[in-house]
Design a protein around this motif. Structure first.
Motif, PDB file in Angstrom:
ATOM      1  N   ILE A   1      35.656 -31.141   1.549  1.00  0.00           N
ATOM      2  CA  ILE A   1      36.047 -31.353   0.151  1.00  0.00           C
ATOM      3  C   ILE A   1      34.819 -31.635  -0.709  1.00  0.00           C
ATOM      4  CG2 ILE A   1      37.246 -32.944  -1.418  1.00  0.00           C
ATOM      5  CD1 ILE A   1      39.446 -33.196   0.653  1.00  0.00           C
ATOM      6  N   ILE A   2      33.916 -32.493  -0.222  1.00  0.00           N
ATOM      7  CA  ILE A   2      32.705 -32.818  -0.988  1.00  0.00           C
ATOM      8  C   ILE A   2      31.857 -31.573  -1.203  1.00  0.00           C
ATOM      9  CG2 ILE A   2      30.525 -34.093  -0.928  1.00  0.00           C
ATOM     10  CD1 ILE A   2      32.031 -36.338   0.539  1.00  0.00           C
ATOM     11  N   ILE A   3      31.679 -30.776  -0.152  1.00  0.00           N
ATOM     12  CA  ILE A   3      30.822 -29.581  -0.239  1.00  0.00           C
ATOM     13  C   ILE A   3      31.392 -28.563  -1.217  1.00  0.00           C
ATOM     14  CG2 ILE A   3      29.968 -27.586   1.044  1.00  0.00           C
ATOM     15  CD1 ILE A   3      29.717 -29.451   3.487  1.00  0.00           C
ATOM     16  N   ILE A   4      32.691 -28.257  -1.091  1.00  0.00           N
ATOM     17  CA  ILE A   4      33.240 -27.198  -1.957  1.00  0.00           C
ATOM     18  C   ILE A   4      33.324 -27.637  -3.417  1.00  0.00           C
ATOM     19  CG2 ILE A   4      34.539 -26.106  -0.087  1.00  0.00           C
ATOM     20  CD1 ILE A   4      37.064 -27.386  -1.159  1.00  0.00           C
ATOM     21  N   THR A   5      33.526 -28.938  -3.662  1.00  0.00           N
ATOM     22  CA  THR A   5      33.574 -29.397  -5.058  1.00  0.00           C
ATOM     23  C   THR A   5      32.188 -29.425  -5.681  1.00  0.00           C
ATOM     24  OG1 THR A   5      33.524 -31.704  -4.275  1.00  0.00           O
ATOM     25  CG2 THR A   5      35.674 -30.761  -4.822  1.00  0.00           C
TER      26      THR A   5
ATOM     27  N   PRO B   1      36.192 -32.945 -14.235  1.00  0.00           N
ATOM     28  CA  PRO B   1      36.457 -34.376 -14.040  1.00  0.00           C
ATOM     29  C   PRO B   1      37.437 -34.662 -12.908  1.00  0.00           C
ATOM     30  CG  PRO B   1      36.388 -33.886 -16.372  1.00  0.00           C
ATOM     31  CD  PRO B   1      36.285 -32.570 -15.664  1.00  0.00           C
ATOM     32  N   MET B   2      38.489 -33.844 -12.776  1.00  0.00           N
ATOM     33  CA  MET B   2      39.488 -34.067 -11.735  1.00  0.00           C
ATOM     34  C   MET B   2      38.859 -33.998 -10.341  1.00  0.00           C
ATOM     35  SD  MET B   2      42.975 -31.901 -10.950  1.00  0.00           S
ATOM     36  CE  MET B   2      43.594 -32.196 -12.602  1.00  0.00           C
ATOM     37  N   TYR B   3      38.035 -32.995 -10.107  1.00  0.00           N
ATOM     38  CA  TYR B   3      37.433 -32.831  -8.787  1.00  0.00           C
ATOM     39  C   TYR B   3      36.223 -33.734  -8.591  1.00  0.00           C
ATOM     40  CZ  TYR B   3      40.665 -29.026  -8.248  1.00  0.00           C
ATOM     41  OH  TYR B   3      41.818 -28.298  -8.158  1.00  0.00           O
ATOM     42  N   PHE B   4      35.635 -34.205  -9.690  1.00  0.00           N
ATOM     43  CA  PHE B   4      34.596 -35.235  -9.580  1.00  0.00           C
ATOM     44  C   PHE B   4      35.195 -36.502  -8.990  1.00  0.00           C
ATOM     45  CE2 PHE B   4      32.427 -38.940 -11.421  1.00  0.00           C
ATOM     46  CZ  PHE B   4      31.137 -38.732 -10.951  1.00  0.00           C
TER      47      PHE B   4
ATOM     48  N   MET C   1      42.603 -41.436 -10.712  1.00  0.00           N
ATOM     49  CA  MET C   1      43.102 -40.087 -10.442  1.00  0.00           C
ATOM     50  C   MET C   1      44.507 -39.897 -11.004  1.00  0.00           C
ATOM     51  SD  MET C   1      41.596 -39.785  -6.565  1.00  0.00           S
ATOM     52  CE  MET C   1      42.205 -38.148  -6.206  1.00  0.00           C
ATOM     53  N   ALA C   2      45.335 -40.951 -10.934  1.00  0.00           N
ATOM     54  CA  ALA C   2      46.683 -40.863 -11.509  1.00  0.00           C
ATOM     55  C   ALA C   2      46.614 -40.728 -13.024  1.00  0.00           C
ATOM     56  CB  ALA C   2      47.496 -42.099 -11.129  1.00  0.00           C
ATOM     57  N   TYR C   3      45.697 -41.463 -13.653  1.00  0.00           N
ATOM     58  CA  TYR C   3      45.508 -41.356 -15.109  1.00  0.00           C
ATOM     59  C   TYR C   3      45.065 -39.946 -15.485  1.00  0.00           C
ATOM     60  CZ  TYR C   3      43.186 -41.914 -19.636  1.00  0.00           C
ATOM     61  OH  TYR C   3      42.773 -41.751 -20.936  1.00  0.00           O
ATOM     62  N   ASP C   4      44.143 -39.385 -14.694  1.00  0.00           N
ATOM     63  CA  ASP C   4      43.668 -38.017 -14.927  1.00  0.00           C
ATOM     64  C   ASP C   4      44.827 -37.019 -14.862  1.00  0.00           C
ATOM     65  OD1 ASP C   4      40.987 -36.131 -14.664  1.00  0.00           O
ATOM     66  OD2 ASP C   4      42.681 -35.333 -13.531  1.00  0.00           O
ATOM     67  N   HIS C   5      45.675 -37.155 -13.827  1.00  0.00           N
ATOM     68  CA  HIS C   5      46.828 -36.261 -13.687  1.00  0.00           C
ATOM     69  C   HIS C   5      47.798 -36.431 -14.847  1.00  0.00           C
ATOM     70  CE1 HIS C   5      46.240 -36.046  -9.044  1.00  0.00           C
ATOM     71  NE2 HIS C   5      45.367 -35.328  -9.708  1.00  0.00           N
ATOM     72  N   CYS C   6      47.979 -37.662 -15.280  1.00  0.00           N
ATOM     73  CA  CYS C   6      48.928 -37.947 -16.359  1.00  0.00           C
ATOM     74  C   CYS C   6      48.495 -37.262 -17.655  1.00  0.00           C
ATOM     75  CB  CYS C   6      49.036 -39.461 -16.567  1.00  0.00           C
ATOM     76  SG  CYS C   6      50.218 -39.950 -17.841  1.00  0.00           S
ATOM     77  N   VAL C   7      47.210 -37.404 -18.001  1.00  0.00           N
ATOM     78  CA  VAL C   7      46.715 -36.776 -19.233  1.00  0.00           C
ATOM     79  C   VAL C   7      46.755 -35.257 -19.114  1.00  0.00           C
ATOM     80  CG1 VAL C   7      44.747 -36.553 -20.794  1.00  0.00           C
ATOM     81  CG2 VAL C   7      45.261 -38.764 -19.745  1.00  0.00           C
TER      82      VAL C   7
ATOM     83  N   ASP D   1      43.543 -24.376  -6.163  1.00  0.00           N
ATOM     84  CA  ASP D   1      42.126 -24.245  -6.490  1.00  0.00           C
ATOM     85  C   ASP D   1      41.256 -24.498  -5.268  1.00  0.00           C
ATOM     86  OD1 ASP D   1      42.734 -23.724  -9.118  1.00  0.00           O
ATOM     87  OD2 ASP D   1      42.648 -25.831  -9.712  1.00  0.00           O
ATOM     88  N   VAL D   2      41.579 -25.556  -4.542  1.00  0.00           N
ATOM     89  CA  VAL D   2      40.815 -25.870  -3.333  1.00  0.00           C
ATOM     90  C   VAL D   2      41.031 -24.782  -2.276  1.00  0.00           C
ATOM     91  CG1 VAL D   2      40.541 -27.525  -1.440  1.00  0.00           C
ATOM     92  CG2 VAL D   2      40.870 -28.344  -3.779  1.00  0.00           C
TER      93      VAL D   2
END
Length: 259
Positions: free
Chosen positions: A10-14, A23-26, A83-89, A258-259
Motif C-alpha cells: 500500500i505504501i509503495i503504490i500510493t 489527500p485520501m491516500y496520503f 480518514m472518516a472525516y475525509d470520506h465524509c467530505v 483505484d488501488v
C-alpha cells in the motif's frame, strides 16, 4: 509477514502511482506506516519469547514497549477519525472537497494525530511506572500493557485507574463517536443517491476497520478490572494488536478500485 507485505505494498503504490497521490491516500499511506510500527512493538518480542521460552523483559524495556504501544494506538484512533472525516467530505460535499480537504490540511491533521498521541501517552507511561511494584514480577500478558501492570502495583491505584479511564475516553470513545457521526451523515447522503454501490463499498471497508479496532480496545480499557477475565483480555488484545492490522490491507485494497 502478511502485515508487513500488505502494508508495504500500500505504501509503495500510493507513493509510486501519481493518481493515488491525493489527500485520501496520503492518510492511508500514513495509516499503513503507523500499523507497521504498531505491530513491531509487540509481535517480534512475542515471537522471540515463544521461540526462546524465556519470557523475561527488563523494567526499562517494558516501559519503553508500553509507551510506544500507547502512543501508536492513540495516533491510530485519531487517524481513523481523520480518514472518516475525509470520506465524509468527499461523499457529502464533493464539490467543495478540493478546497476543504486539500493536501496541506491533511498533512496538518496527520501531524496533529501523531503529536497529540505522543505527548499524552508519554505522561501516562510515566505515571504508571512511577508506581511501587512489589511481590510478583510476572506480567500476565504477551506484552506490557496498562491493565496487567496495574495489577502488580502494591499501593492504591484508584487515581491511576481514573486517569486510564479519562485517557481511554479521550483517545478511544471521543474519536469513535466522531466517526459514528461522520458515517451517519455519509449513510444519509448515500441513501439519497440513485447509484451508490461503489461508495457504499468504500465506506463499508473503513467502518469495518473501525469496528474491529474500537470494539476490542474499548472493552479492554473501559471494562471493570477483574482477575476472572485475564484470558479474555489477551484474546481481545490479539484483535487490535495483530488481527486488525493483518486484515486491514485485505479490507482496503481489493474493495478499492483505484488501488
Amino acid at each position: 509477514m502478511i502485515i508487513l507485505l500488505g502494508k508495504g505494498v500500500i505504501i509503495i503504490i500510493t507513493r509510486v502511482d501519481a493518481t493515488l497521490q491525493t489527500p485520501m491516500y496520503f492518510s492511508l499511506c500514513n495509516f499503513s506506516f503507523l500499523e507497521i510500527c504498531y505491530i513491531s512493538i509487540t509481535v517480534p518480542r512475542m515471537l522471540m519469547d515463544i521461540w526462546t521460552q524465556t519470557g523475561t523483559i527488563s523494567f526499562f524495556t517494558c516501559a519503553t514497549q508500553m509507551c510506544f504501544f500507547l502512543m501508536l494506538g492513540a495516533t491510530e484512533c485519531f487517524l481513523l477519525a481523520v480518514m472518516a472525516y475525509d470520506h465524509c467530505v468527499a461523499i457529502c460535499d464533493p464539490l467543495h472537497y478540493p478546497l476543504v480537504v486539500h493536501l496541506l490540511v491533511c498533512i496538518r491533521l496527520v501531524v496533529a494525530s501523531w503529536i497529540s498521541g505522543a505527548l499524552v501517552q508519554i505522561t501516562q507511561t510515566c505515571q504508571i511506572f512511577f508506581l511501587s511494584f512489589c511481590g510478583s514480577n510476572t506480567v500476565n500478558h504477551f506484552f506490557c500493557d496498562i491493565p496487567p501492570l496495574l495489577k502488580l502495583a502494591c499501593r492504591d491505584i484508584f487515581v491511576n485507574e481514573m486517569v486510564v479511564y479519562i485517557f481511554a475516553i479521550l483517545f478511544v470513545t471521543v474519536p469513535f463517536v466522531l466517526i459514528l457521526g461522520f458515517y451517519i451523515r455519509i449513510s444519509s447522503t448515500i441513501l439519497k443517491l440513485p447509484e451508490n454501490t461503489g461508495r457504499t463499498k468504500a465506506c463499508s471497508s473503513h467502518i469495518t476497520v473501525v469496528l474491529l479496532f474500537y470494539e476490542s480496545a474499548t472493552v479492554t480499557y473501559l471494562k471493570p478490572k477483574s482477575n476472572e477475565h485475564e484470558g479474555l483480555d489477551k484474546l481481545l488484545s490479539l484483535f487490535y494488536t495483530i488481527l486488525t492490522p493483518m486484515f486491514n490491507p485485505i479490507i482496503y485494497s481489493p474493495r478499492n478500485k483505484d488501488v
